[in-house]
Write an enzyme that holds these catalytic residues in place. Structure first.
Site, short mmCIF file in Angstrom:
data_model
loop_
_atom_site.label_atom_id
_atom_site.label_comp_id
_atom_site.label_asym_id
_atom_site.label_seq_id
_atom_site.Cartn_x
_atom_site.Cartn_y
_atom_site.Cartn_z
N TYR A 69 0.83 -1.20 0.00
CA TYR A 69 0.00 0.00 0.00
C TYR A 69 0.87 1.25 0.00
CZ TYR A 69 1.25 0.91 4.83
OH TYR A 69 1.96 1.20 5.96
N PHE A 79 2.17 9.64 3.99
CA PHE A 79 2.48 9.45 5.41
C PHE A 79 3.03 8.05 5.71
CE2 PHE A 79 -2.07 8.43 5.07
CZ PHE A 79 -2.12 7.17 5.65
N ASP A 80 2.84 7.10 4.79
CA ASP A 80 3.40 5.76 5.02
C ASP A 80 3.31 4.94 3.73
OD1 ASP A 80 4.63 3.77 6.41
OD2 ASP A 80 2.83 2.99 7.36
N ILE A 99 -7.57 -0.58 11.32
CA ILE A 99 -8.60 0.46 11.46
C ILE A 99 -9.84 0.01 10.71
CG2 ILE A 99 -6.95 2.35 11.80
CD1 ILE A 99 -7.33 3.07 8.86
N TYR A 125 -8.39 7.35 12.24
CA TYR A 125 -7.82 7.66 13.56
C TYR A 125 -8.62 8.71 14.31
CZ TYR A 125 -3.98 4.78 12.03
OH TYR A 125 -3.23 3.72 11.59
N PHE A 142 -5.65 5.61 0.43
CA PHE A 142 -4.79 4.43 0.29
C PHE A 142 -4.87 3.86 -1.12
CE2 PHE A 142 -5.83 4.55 4.79
CZ PHE A 142 -4.60 4.35 5.39
#
Length: 582
Positions: A69, A79-80, A99, A125, A142
C-alpha cells in the site's frame, strides 16, 4: 523445490501505528470522494480501478491477507508506504487489528486487484489522530494491491488441468515420483522452476521430504497428468518463508507435470497386448530371443527403438545380458506375442540412469514384439502335415538324391524364399552338405508326396551371421513337399554297377577293337549300361558332365584316350591304396 520447513500459524501483534497503517492499506478498491451534498463521508469510498479477469476467491472476514500500500493525505503528501520498507503487510482481516476503514476496504478484494480507498476520520484515527504522523480528523487515502489471501481453515486446492486417458497407477504415500513444476506466489510471481534446471524434481511422497501441502497435492496423480496445486502457508513454509524467494505467510501455487511414479517394492508389470493362437512354447531362462521394441519413459517420451535401426535386438534371456527387469519381463513370452513391460528403476538403470536419454530413477516402459526364440540345445522340430494315401515302403535316407518343393519364412511370417519362384523343385543329395544341416535332417525319413513343417534353430541353419536375406540368429520355418527320391551313390562314386561288372570290361568298352578307348566310345558304353539297367550314374548331375568326369579320371596320362593299363575300377583303386598304406 525447497526442503520442507516448519509451518507456523501464529501472528505477532504489531504496534498500533503499524496495525492502523495495515488497515489503511487494505482499502484498495476505492478512490474517496465527498458525499453528494459536499459534507463529510459516512463510509469508506472504494474505487476498484484494476480487477483481474480471474477471481477464484474474495477476501472475507477472518482471512489472512498480504498486500502492499501507499498511504497519503488529501493533498497527496505520503504518510506511510509498505513499498518504502520493502515489506508486505501480513495480517488477519475483520478481527480488530486494522482500522475499521481498512477492514471494510479489503472485503471482497481479489488477488492482484488494485483499489483506491478514501477512509473518513471516524473510520480511521478519528479526532485524536496519531501523534507525529496523522493529524486529528484526517481523511486518509490508500492505494492497495492484494497479493495473497488464505484462511486457517483452508486445505490444499487441487485442479486437474490434463489427465491422460490411460492411467496405469496413481501416486500413493511411500511412492517415489519424478515431476516438473513451476512454482509461483498467489499473485503469479515466480520463485522456482524445475525446467530451468533441465531435470525433474525427484523425491519420495509422504515421507517428510516435501512440504506437507505438496505431499497432499501429489496424491492420486497419474503419470503424464498436469495439476495446479494451491498450498496455504501453514502447509508450506509458514511464517518464516524460505530464503529471499518465498516471503513469510505466503500461499504457493505449483503447476505440476508428473513424469513417473514407482515404489521401491514394485516388481515388473506385464500386460499382454496380443497373444497369437496356438502358443505351444514359452520362453525360459537360457533361451536366445530376437525381438523388436519401443522404449519410452512413463510420460511417453521415446528413448530408444529397434525399429529405427531396422534390426531386432538379439540376446540371451535370464542370464544377465540385459537389465534385470527385461530379463524377467521376456520370460514366459510366446513367439509372435506383443507385450508391454513396465520396469521400475531398481530393476532398470537405477538412480544414475544411463546416457542422455534415460534419467536417474526413471521407470521404463517397453512395448515388445517377440519375433522368435530358441535354445542352443534345440533340435529340428518336425511336424507331418500330410502323407500319401498309398503305402510308403521306402523313405529318404542319407545319400539319397531328392527333389522337393519348399517355402521358407521367419517365425513372424516374413517370407524369405520359395522353390515355386524358380518353376522347378529344389534338388539335393542328403548328407552331402548341399543344404543347411537342419533342412537336411528334416528331409530324411520322408515318403514321396509327404508334406512336412520344419522349425530349424539358427545353429542348424545360418547361425549368428545369417545369410543373404536371412537375419542373424534367425529361426527358420520350412514347409516342404517331397517330389521324388533316388538312391544315391557311395561317397566318391560317379557310377555304380547293379551287378558285377563285365569280366572283360576293357574289351567290351573298346568298341572298334583298336586297343584304346576315346571319349566317344567311353560315353556310348556307359550310356548303354544305364539304358540296359546294368548300372546308374550319380543322380542330380548332368549325365554328360558326369561321364566326362569319369573319362578324365580314367585317362590318367591325359592323352585323350584310355588304355587297358589305365582302366581301373574304383574298388580296385581303393584296394591298392589300402595295400600301399599297409
Amino acid at each position: 523445490m525447497f526442503p520442507a520447513g516448519t509451518p507456523s500459524h501464529s501472528l505477532l501483534r504489531l504496534p498500533l501505528l503499524q496495525l492502523l497503517l495495515l488497515v489503511v492499506q487494505a482499502v484498495g478498491r476505492g478512490l474517496g470522494r465527498a458525499s453528494p451534498a459536499g459534507g463529510p463521508l459516512e463510509d469508506v469510498v472504494i474505487d476498484r480501478y484494476h480487477i483481474p479477469r480471474a477471481c477464484p476467491r474474495e477476501v472475507q472476514m477472518g482471512d489472512f491477507v498480504r498486500y502492499h500500500y501507499n498511504g497519503t493525505f488529501e493533498d497527496g503528501k505520503k504518510f506511510d508506504s509498505s513499498y518504502d520498507r520493502n515489506t508486505l503487510v501480513a495480517i488477519v482481516v475483520g478481527v480488530g487489528r486494522l482500522i475499521t476503514g481498512m477492514d471494510r476496504g479489503l472485503m471482497g478484494m481479489c488477488v492482484n486487484e488494485r483499489r483506491r480507498l478514501i477512509v473518513p476520520p471516524h473510520l480511521g484515527y478519528g479526532s485524536i489522530g496519531l501523534a507525529g504522523l496523522i493529524p486529528p480528523d484526517a481523511t486518509l487515502y490508500f492505494d492497495v494491491v492484494l497479493l495473497d489471501v488464505w484462511n486457517k481453515e483452508d486445505t490444499v486446492q487441487v485442479s486437474t488441468l490434463l489427465r491422460p486417458p490411460h492411467c496405469p497407477r496413481m501416486v500413493q504415500d511411500g511412492d517415489f515420483v519424478r515431476y516438473h513444476y513451476n512454482g509461483t506466489l498467489l499473485d503469479g510471481t515466480s520463485f522456482d522452476t524445475s525446467y530451468s534446471k533441465r531435470g525433474t524434481y525427484d523425491t519420495y511422497v509422504g515421507s517428510g521430504w516435501l512440504i506437507k501441502g505438496m505431499d497432499q497435492g501429489l496424491l492420486g496423480m497419474c503419470p503424464g497428468e498436469r495439476r495446479k496445486i494451491i498450498i496455504p502457508p501453514f502447509l508450506a513454509y509458514g511464517e518464516k518463508g524460505y530464503g529471499t524467494v518465498i516471503p513469510p505467510h505466503a500461499s504457493l501455487v505449483f503447476h505440476i507435470l508428473l513424469i513417473d511414479v514407482h515404489n521401491p517394492k514394485d516388481t515388473v508389470q506385464l500386460e499382454t497386448l496380443e497373444l497369437p493362437a496356438g502358443c505351444v512354447r514359452r520362453a525360459v531362462a537360457g533361451d536366445f530371443m530376437r525381438y523388436h521394441y519401443n522404449g519410452s519413459l512413463m510420460d511417453g517420451t521415446l528413448f530408444d527403438s529397434s525399429y529405427s535401426r531396422n534390426h531386432t535386438y538379439n540376446t540371451y534371456i535370464g542370464q544377465g545380458y540385459i537389465i534385470p527387469g527385461m530379463d524377467q519381463g521376456l520370460q514366459g513370452a510366446c513367439i509372435g506375442e506383443r507385450r508391454r513391460i513396465t520396469i521400475p528403476p531398481h530393476l532398470a538403470y537405477g538412480e544414475n540412469g544411463t546416457g542422455d536419454k534415460i534419467p536417474g530413477s526413471a521407470v521404463l516402459i517397453f512395448n515388445v514384439h517377440v519375433i522368435d526364440f530358441h535354445n542352443p540345445a534345440d533340435v529340428v522340430e518336425i511336424r507331418t502335415l500330410s502323407r500319401p494315401s498309398e503305402t510308403c515302403n521306402e523313405t529318404t535316407k542319407l545319400g539319397d538324391f531328392v527333389r522337393y518343393h519348399y517355402n521358407c519364412s521367419l517365425l513372424d511370417g516374413t517370407q524369405l524364399f520359395t522353390s515355386h519362384d524358380y518353376g522347378a523343385p529344389q534338388e539335393a543329395t542328403l548328407g552331402a552338405n548341399k543344404v543347411i544341416e537342419g533342412l537336411d535332417t528334416g528331409l530324411q525319413g520322408m515318403c514321396v508326396g509327404e508334406r512336412r513343417q520344419l522349425i530349424v534353430p539358427p545353429h542348424l541353419a545360418h547361425g549368428e551371421s545369417g545369410a543373404r536375406g536371412v537375419p542373424g540368429s534367425a529361426v527358420l520355418l520350412f514347409e516342404v513337399e517331397l517330389v521324388s527320391r533316388e538312391d544315391g551313390l557311395p561317397t566318391g562314386y560317379l557310377f555304380v554297377w547293379h551287378e558285377d561288372p563285365p569280366a572283360n570290361l576293357f574289351e567290351d568298352m573298346d568298341l572298334n577293337k583298336d586297343g584304346e578307348v576315346p571319349p566317344e566310345e567311353f560315353s556310348t558304353f556307359i550310356k548303354a549300361q544305364v539304358s540296359e539297367g546294368k548300372g546308374r550314374l550319380m543322380p542330380g548331375q548332368d549325365p554328360e558332365k558326369t561321364i566326362g568326369d569319369m573319362f578324365q579320371n580314367q585317362d590318367r596320362n591325359q592323352d585323350g584316350k584310355i588304355t587297358v593299363e589305365e582302366l581301373k575300377l574304383k574298388s580296385d583303386e581303393d584296394q591298392e591304396r589300402v595295400h600301399e598304406e599297409l
